[in-house]
Design a protein around this motif. Structure first.
Motif, short mmCIF file in Angstrom:
data_model
loop_
_atom_site.label_atom_id
_atom_site.label_comp_id
_atom_site.label_asym_id
_atom_site.label_seq_id
_atom_site.Cartn_x
_atom_site.Cartn_y
_atom_site.Cartn_z
N ASN A 107 0.87 -1.19 0.00
CA ASN A 107 0.00 0.00 0.00
C ASN A 107 0.89 1.22 0.00
OD1 ASN A 107 -2.54 -1.22 0.36
ND2 ASN A 107 -2.09 -1.47 2.55
N LEU A 109 0.83 5.33 0.60
CA LEU A 109 0.04 6.45 1.11
C LEU A 109 0.88 7.71 1.02
CD1 LEU A 109 -2.64 6.97 2.50
CD2 LEU A 109 -1.62 6.23 4.64
N LEU A 180 -5.95 10.50 8.07
CA LEU A 180 -4.93 9.44 8.14
C LEU A 180 -5.30 8.42 9.23
CD1 LEU A 180 -2.07 8.29 7.52
CD2 LEU A 180 -1.19 9.88 9.23
N TYR A 183 -8.21 6.35 8.07
CA TYR A 183 -7.83 5.42 7.00
C TYR A 183 -7.04 4.24 7.57
CZ TYR A 183 -5.68 3.47 2.86
OH TYR A 183 -5.26 2.60 1.89
N CYS A 188 -7.27 0.28 6.08
CA CYS A 188 -5.98 -0.21 5.58
C CYS A 188 -5.74 -1.61 6.14
CB CYS A 188 -4.90 0.77 6.05
SG CYS A 188 -3.30 0.37 5.46
N THR A 194 2.67 -1.17 4.41
CA THR A 194 2.32 0.17 3.92
C THR A 194 3.54 1.07 4.00
OG1 THR A 194 0.04 -0.07 4.68
CG2 THR A 194 0.82 2.18 4.37
N VAL A 196 4.52 5.19 3.78
CA VAL A 196 3.92 6.53 3.81
C VAL A 196 4.98 7.56 3.41
CG1 VAL A 196 2.88 8.28 5.32
CG2 VAL A 196 2.31 5.87 5.64
#
Ligand code: FAD
Ligand code: FES
Length: 264
Positions: A107, A109, A180, A183, A188, A194, A196
Motif C-alpha cells: 500500500n 500512502l 490518516l 484510513y 488499511c 504500507t 507513507v
C-alpha cells in the motif's frame, strides 16, 4: 546558473506557478529542489540569499516547473517576474523520495498539506509507473479550498484522493491527520506492508510521525522544510537532529528522511 523564465502566473490566491527554461536538460528525481534567487540589477545583493523550492515537474521540453506560495521577500519579487526575465538557480539538489523496491510497500500512502503538494505529483507519477499494481492513496489538506493544489492531477495518479480542509469548505472538515487516523484504523489492511510519504508544515509532519511511526511502526518518509542559506552543506543552517546522535543537514542529507532516523 542563470535561466530564462518561460512563464509565471497565479494559479489561485497566493499560489503561483513559474516555469524555468534551462539551457540544457537535467535529470531530476521527485522530491529534489533548487536554490533560487531572482536575478538582481547591478549586483545589488537584494535579496541576499536564495531560497529552496521543490521541483514540481519537468515538462517534455525540459522546462522546470515550480509552485510557490507568496510569504515574504523572495516570493513577492518572484510573483512580479514576467516571461523573459531571469533567475539564478542551483540544482537539482537533495536526495528526493526513495522509490526502490526495498522501500515501496504493498500500500502506498502520500500525504501533503498546502504547498507540500508541489513535489508529490512527480512522486505519485513515478510510483504509478513503476508499481502499476499497487494502490496509491493520497491525502491532501489545506486551510480551505484556496489551499488545495493540483487536485485534478493527483486524481489522475492515485486510486483515491482524500481531501481535508480545516474550514470544511471542501472534503472532510479537519486535518490530514484526522483522515490518516481514520484510513489506517478502518480501511488499511494491517497484514499488508504500507509505505507513507509526507510533505508539509512541521506540525503536520510531527503528528503524522506520532500516528504512523510511534503508534504503528509504519515506514514513513518525510520531506522537511528548513531555513537554508547555501543548499549545499556549507553554512550548517539547516541542521535537523538525528535519532542516534548529532545532526543531519536537510539540504545535503535530505530533504527526505526516514521518520525513525530524525527528531522532528
Ligand atoms: C526543501 C524545501 C523545498 C521547498 N519547496 C517549496 C516550494 O515548492 N514552494 C514554496 O512556496 N516554498 C517551498 N519551500 C519553502 C520556501 O523556501 C520558503 O517559503 C521561503 O523562505 C520563502 O522565501 P521568502 O523570501 O518569500 O520568505 P521569507 O522572507 O524567507 O519568509 C517570510 C516569512 O514567511 C514565513 N514562511 C516561510 N515559509 C513559509 C510557508 N511555507 N508558509 C507560511 N509562512 C512561511 C517565514 O517564517 C517568515 O516569517 C521549500 C523549503 C524547503 C526547505
Ligand atoms: S543550507 Fe547550508 S548547510 Fe544546508
Amino acid at each position: 546558473m542563470r535561466v530564462r523564465i518561460a512563464s509565471n502566473s497565479c494559479i489561485k490566491g497566493t499560489y503561483y506557478r513559474i516555469v524555468l527554461e534551462p539551457s540544457f536538460k537535467v535529470n531530476i528525481a521527485p522530491g529534489q529542489f533548487v536554490m533560487l534567487r531572482p536575478a538582481t540589477p547591478c549586483n545589488s545583493y537584494d535579496p541576499l540569499l536564495p531560497r529552496p523550492f521543490s521541483i514540481h515537474r519537468v515538462d517534455q521540453s525540459g522546462n522546470i516547473e515550480i509552485l510557490y506560495k507568496v510569504v515574504g521577500r523572495v516570493t513577492t519579487i518572484l510573483s512580479m517576474i514576467v516571461e523573459g526575465d531571469e533567475v539564478d538557480i542551483l540544482g537539482p539538489l537533495g536526495n528526493g523520495f526513495p522509490v526502490n523496491r526495498e522501500v515501496v510497500g504493498d500500500n502506498i500512502l502520500i500525504i501533503a498539506g498546502g504547498i507540500g503538494a508541489a513535489p508529490i505529483i512527480g512522486l505519485g507519477e513515478t510510483l504509478r509507473t513503476n508499481y502499476p499494481d499497487r494502490p496509491i492513496v493520497i491525502i491532501l489538506g489545506g486551510r480551505g479550498e484556496a489551499d488545495l493544489l493540483c487536485v485534478e492531477d493527483l486524481k489522475k495518479t492515485a486510486a483515491e484522493v482524500i481531501i481535508t480542509t480545516n474550514d470544511g469548505s471542501v472534503g472532510i472538515k479537519g486535518y490530514v491527520t484526522d483522515a490518516l487516523e481514520e484510513y489506517l484504523s478502518r480501511r488499511c489492511d494491517p497484514g499488508l506492508r504500507t509505505t507513507v510519504y509526507a510533505c508539509g508544515p512541521s506540525p503536520m509532519l510531527q503528528k503524522i510521525s506520532e500516528i504512523t511511526g510511534t503508534r504503528r511502526n509504519i515506514e514513513t518518509y518525510f520531506s522537511l522544510e528548513a531555513n537554508m542559506a547555501c543548499g549545499i552543506g556549507l553554512c550548517m543552517g539547516c541542521a535537523v537532529k538525528r535519532r542516534d546522535r548529532g545532526y543531519y543537514l536537510v539540504c545535503k542529507d535530505g530533504p527526505v528522511f526516514r521518520g525513525d532516523t530524525i527528531v522532528l
